[in-house]
Design an enzyme around this catalytic site. Structure first.
Site, PDB file in Angstrom:
ATOM      1  CG  ASP A  63     -12.580 -32.322  -4.377  1.00  0.00           C
ATOM      2  OD1 ASP A  63     -13.297 -32.165  -3.378  1.00  0.00           O
ATOM      3  OD2 ASP A  63     -11.349 -32.495  -4.316  1.00  0.00           O
ATOM      4  N   GLY A  64     -15.330 -33.288  -7.999  1.00  0.00           N
ATOM      5  CA  GLY A  64     -16.016 -33.032  -9.272  1.00  0.00           C
ATOM      6  C   GLY A  64     -17.523 -32.912  -9.059  1.00  0.00           C
ATOM      7  CG  ASN A 137     -11.853 -25.913  -8.589  1.00  0.00           C
ATOM      8  OD1 ASN A 137     -11.791 -25.673  -7.384  1.00  0.00           O
ATOM      9  ND2 ASN A 137     -11.844 -27.124  -9.082  1.00  0.00           N
ATOM     10  CD  GLU A 138     -10.163 -24.543 -12.783  1.00  0.00           C
ATOM     11  OE1 GLU A 138     -11.226 -24.972 -13.245  1.00  0.00           O
ATOM     12  OE2 GLU A 138      -9.502 -25.175 -11.957  1.00  0.00           O
ATOM     13  CB  THR A 177      -5.586 -27.591  -4.203  1.00  0.00           C
ATOM     14  OG1 THR A 177      -7.005 -27.376  -4.174  1.00  0.00           O
ATOM     15  CG2 THR A 177      -4.955 -26.997  -2.970  1.00  0.00           C
ATOM     16  CE1 TYR A 179      -4.641 -27.680 -16.572  1.00  0.00           C
ATOM     17  CE2 TYR A 179      -6.819 -26.919 -17.220  1.00  0.00           C
ATOM     18  CZ  TYR A 179      -5.579 -27.410 -17.556  1.00  0.00           C
ATOM     19  OH  TYR A 179      -5.276 -27.637 -18.863  1.00  0.00           O
ATOM     20  CG  ASN A 180      -3.154 -22.265  -9.567  1.00  0.00           C
ATOM     21  OD1 ASN A 180      -2.683 -21.359 -10.239  1.00  0.00           O
ATOM     22  ND2 ASN A 180      -2.760 -22.491  -8.313  1.00  0.00           N
ATOM     23  CB  ALA A 201       2.188 -24.041 -22.699  1.00  0.00           C
TER      24      ALA A 201
END
Ligand code: NAP
Length: 280
Positions: A63-64, A137-138, A177, A179-180, A201
Site C-alpha cells: 500500500d505504501g 489516505n489522509e 483503515t 492511521y485513522n 491525543a
C-alpha cells in the site's frame, strides 16, 4: 482503397494496449515485476513510460508503494491494478500468482473499476502565499516536535472547537483503515463519499476541551484549521506519509477533491471481507 487502409491502422492502434508499471525496489517486487513485463510482452502489450499514455497502470509493491505512485504521478485517473508484494495490501488486491488472469481480463476489457476519493489541502500563509497538496489516505496536521498544538477548527463557516492535543488527521474513506483506524477513527466503506476528522491525543480536562471522538462530514463540507494564536503557526503537515514543515500558516482548508482515482477491483470481495481478513 485509402479509406480501408486507414480503418486497418485505427484497428491496430486500438488493440495495442499500453501498460505503465510502478514498483518499489524490494528484491521480491523486482522479481515479480520482471515476470510481469515478460508476460505483458508475450501477450502483445506495450510497456509505456508515461501514465497518461497508458490504458492501465500496474503497481507492484504494498500500500505504501501505491501511495507513492499517486503522489509521484499526480493521482492519475487511468485505472490502477495493484499486485501485492507488501504486507497489508488494502489497495494491492492481486496476488503475484494471478498475473495471467489479470492480463487475460485486461485484454478482454473485463476489469472492474472502483473510484476512490482524494482529499485536498489548501495551505494559506500570512504573507499571502498559498500551496496545495493532495492525499489518498489522509492529512496529518500537528505541532512541530513533541509539543501539543492549539488549533481553531471550523466546518464551513461555523466554528466548532478549540482543539488542544498532538494534532488532527483528516482522512478519506480509503484512509480510514490506515492511521485513522489506529487513532480509534471509524472504518468507512469507500463507496461512501465523506471526510473524517480524528483527534490525535486530544486534551480534555478543566483547562482544555477538545472532542475526543472522530467526526464524519458530508462530501461538500470544508474543514478549516487555524492556529489559535501566533505561537502555533508552525506545523508539521503529512500527506500520505510525506512530511513537510511549514511556518507562518494562516489557515488550512481541507475538502474532498473532485478528482478520483480508479482502482481495479479484481476479486469479488467486499470492503468488509477485506476488513475481516486484514484486521480480525
Ligand atoms: P508505510 O510504512 O508506507 O505504511 C505504514 C503501514 O500502513 C503499512 O503497513 C501499509 O501497508 C499501511 N497502509 C497504508 N495505507 C493503508 C490503507 N489505506 N489501509 C490500511 N493500511 C494502509 O508508512 P508511511 O510511508 O510513513 O505512511 C504511509 C501511511 O502509513 C500513511 O498514509 C498512514 O495512514 C500510515 N501510518 C499509520 C500509522 C499508524 O497506524 N500508527 C502511523 C504513521 C503512518 P503495506 O504494508 O501494504 O504497505
Amino acid at each position: 482503397m485509402e479509406k480501408s487502409f486507414r480503418v486497418t491502422l485505427i484497428h491496430i492502434d486500438k488493440i495495442m494496449k499500453k501498460v505503465f508499471i510502478y514498483k518499489n525496489d524490494v528484491p521480491h517486487t523486482l522479481e515479480i515485476a520482471a515476470e510481469l513485463v515478460e508476460k505483458l510482452e508475450a501477450a502483445g502489450i506495450e510497456i509505456t513510460d508515461k501514465t497518461d499514455d497508458a490504458d492501465l497502470i500496474i503497481n507492484v509493491g504494498g500500500d505504501g508503494t501505491f501511495l507513492s505512485l499517486m503522489q509521484n504521478h499526480e493521482f492519475p485517473t487511468v485505472p490502477v491494478a495493484g499486485i501485492n508484494t507488501g504486507h497489508l495490501g488494502f489497495f494491492q488486491e492481486i496476488a503475484p500468482s494471478d498475473i495471467d488472469r489479470l492480463i487475460n481480463r485486461f485484454l478482454k476489457g473485463e476489469l472492474k473499476i472502483q473510484p476512490y476519493n482524494i482529499v485536498k489541502a489548501d495551505i494559506f500563509f500570512k504573507d499571502g502565499r498559498e500551496i496545495a497538496h493532495r492525499a489518498l489516505n489522509e492529512f496529518v496536521i500537528k505541532g512541530q516536535g513533541t509539543h501539543p498544538i492549539h488549533l481553531n477548527i471550523s466546518i464551513n463557516k461555523s466554528f466548532i472547537e478549540k482543539f488542544s492535543g498532538d494534532g488532527i488527521i483528516v482522512s478519506t474513506p480509503a484512509g480510514s483503515t490506515a492511521y485513522n483506524y489506529s487513532l480509534g477513527g471509524a472504518l468507512v466503506d469507500p463507496r461512501l463519499h465523506l471526510l473524517q476528522l480524528a483527534p490525535m491525543a486530544p486534551m480534555n480536562n478543566t483547562a482544555y476541551r477538545s472532542l475526543t471522538s472522530s467526526i464524519l462530514l458530508p462530501a461538500n463540507d470544508t474543514v478549516i484549521i487555524e492556529p489559535c494564536d501566533e505561537q502555533w503557526t508552525s506545523m508539521d503537515i503529512l500527506y500520505d506519509g510525506v512530511e513537510e514543515k511549514y511556518d507562518d500558516i494562516k489557515c488550512i482548508e481541507l475538502t474532498l477533491s473532485r478528482r478520483k482515482i480508479n482502482l481495479v477491483r479484481y476479486s469479488e470481495t467486499t470492503f468488509w471481507d477485506k476488513v475481516k481478513t486484514k484486521f480480525l
